[in-house]
Write an enzyme that holds these catalytic residues in place. Structure first.
Site, PDB file in Angstrom:
ATOM      1  N   LYS A   1      69.542  52.044  50.371  1.00 52.75           N
ATOM      2  CA  LYS A   1      69.318  52.876  51.540  1.00 52.75           C
ATOM      3  C   LYS A   1      68.966  54.298  51.123  1.00 52.75           C
ATOM      4  O   LYS A   1      69.516  54.820  50.140  1.00 52.75           O
ATOM      5  CB  LYS A   1      70.580  52.874  52.418  1.00 52.75           C
TER       6      LYS A   1
ATOM      7  N   LYS B   1      71.173  61.047  50.944  1.00 52.74           N
ATOM      8  CA  LYS B   1      71.197  62.436  50.493  1.00 52.74           C
ATOM      9  C   LYS B   1      71.848  62.569  49.125  1.00 52.74           C
ATOM     10  O   LYS B   1      71.631  63.562  48.425  1.00 52.74           O
ATOM     11  CB  LYS B   1      71.949  63.307  51.495  1.00 52.74           C
TER      12      LYS B   1
ATOM     13  N   LYS C   1      83.746  53.386  50.658  1.00 52.48           N
ATOM     14  CA  LYS C   1      83.794  54.835  50.434  1.00 52.48           C
ATOM     15  C   LYS C   1      84.959  55.245  49.549  1.00 52.48           C
ATOM     16  O   LYS C   1      84.851  56.175  48.746  1.00 52.48           O
ATOM     17  CB  LYS C   1      83.869  55.572  51.778  1.00 52.48           C
TER      18      LYS C   1
END
Length: 354
Positions: free
Chosen positions: A208, A211, A116
């Site tokens: 995956k 959003k 991240k």
């Protein structure tokens, strides 16, 4: 090891655009877990969301949207406890105690922070680095025995287990002296997902469903209309071969495997059962069947979400009620932790100094 009453805890970040992956990997499972004898707590983990900057007004809307998804999918807020994390201060307070139990080397091994934060780790927030400790506090504030986890959270649950074990070991004498036996915290067990715990992109079966994907056609949003759901499935990327009759035939065919997994999860059957019905069929036959199944399952949820989000006062009342019930449990845990650690707690019976 001490015996603990079974309790299930899980949290979902309010980051907006809930999609099919969130539903099959989390929310649908939450509804099914209500059938367990255990107490179930479902938390909108808004404190985790702010590890990266959030627009305040958008965040409020996203907290309510996730709550609406819980309720629309069938979670009963009277049977289970539905709340948002920031309304229960014991989460943050217990996280500090755990910061003093966890070890730097443990956090340095967390791969999700590296992913991240990317190359610019020096500019990442301390919260993003430390949030696995807060996750441990989320779980252990209720001394949860079970947590449903996906692949990307297994490492964090291992950290939770390590923290619980070290706390139990470091304070073993005090734990026993305060009448808690040989362990205060349980070693929380994972509840592994079903056939579509990891839902992939409709445009690329190796990624995956997310959003943040720039293509809205890569995901099915929980707020999508029926026609949109069907259209996205018809346009989903596939190969030119018919579906195999055996699971082994899905190997090296990620898009086919993803669609079969989605069908299995929506229908509540195994991948093998799907292939028994559709083995040898072309995607021109399979996709319409999958679209019908998806619309049947998801369109009512989308409609109910729209109805609920139009009444934010009702959602806020559900969250407030759940937070009060959650805090009753978490406060008992934290009071015991303070006694075990050696803090002096304020007594309601003490007279004011004059």
């Amino acid at each position: 090891m001490a015996a603990f009453t079974e309790l299930v805890f899980s949290g979902v970040q309010p980051t907006g655009n809930l999609h099919l992956g969130n539903y099959l990997g989390a929310v649908k499972r939450f509804v099914e877990m209500q059938a367990r004898e255990a107490q179930c707590l479902y938390c909108v983990v808004d404190m985790h969301a702010i590890t990266v900057w959030q627009d305040p007004e958008a965040l409020r809307g996203q907290i309510r949207e996730v709550t609406a998804a819980f309720l629309a999918a069938g979670i009963d807020p009277k049977r289970s406890i539905v709340f948002n994390q920031s309304q229960v201060p014991q989460h943050a307070e217990l996280a500090w105690v755990f910061n003093c139990v966890a070890r730097l080397g443990w956090l340095n091994r967390m791969t999700q922070f590296k992913e991240k934060a990317g190359k610019d780790r020096e500019n990442a927030s301390i919260g993003l680095y430390d949030y696995p400790v807060l996750m441990a506090a989320d779980i252990l504030a209720y001394r949860a025995t079970h947590v449903p986890v996906g692949e990307d959270q297994k490492q964090h649950l291992e950290l939770t287990r390590d923290i619980a074990q070290k706390f139990n070991t470091d304070f073993s004498k005090s734990i026993a002296a305060h009448g808690h036996g040989d362990a205060f915290f349980p070693i929380t067990e994972p509840l592994i997902g079903g056939p579509a715990a990891r839902v992939m992109s409709l445009r690329d079966g190796s990624k995956k469903m997310s959003k943040s994907d720039p293509s809205d056609n890569a995901r099915i949003n929980l707020t999508d209309e029926a026609d949109t759901i069907a259209q996205k499935i018809r346009r989903a990327k596939t190969d030119s071969e018919p579906l195999p009759s055996e699971i082994a035939g899905l190997k090296e065919r990620p898009e086919a495997d993803n669609l079969v997994g989605i069908y299995a999860a929506l229908a509540g059957i195994t991948r093998e059962a799907v292939l028994r019905d559709f083995g040898g069929a072309q995607f021109s036959t399979f996709k319409p069947a999958l679209a019908d199944l998806a619309v049947t399952n998801l369109a009512p949820i989308a409609g109910e979400m729209r109805r609920l989000t139009a009444d934010p006062g009702h959602i806020d009342a559900v969250l407030a009620d759940g937070a009060g019930r959650a805090e009753t449990i978490a406060a008992q845990t934290l009071d015991a932790v303070k006694d075990i650690v050696g803090f002096v707690r304020r007594s309601p019976n003490l007279q004011a100094v004059r």
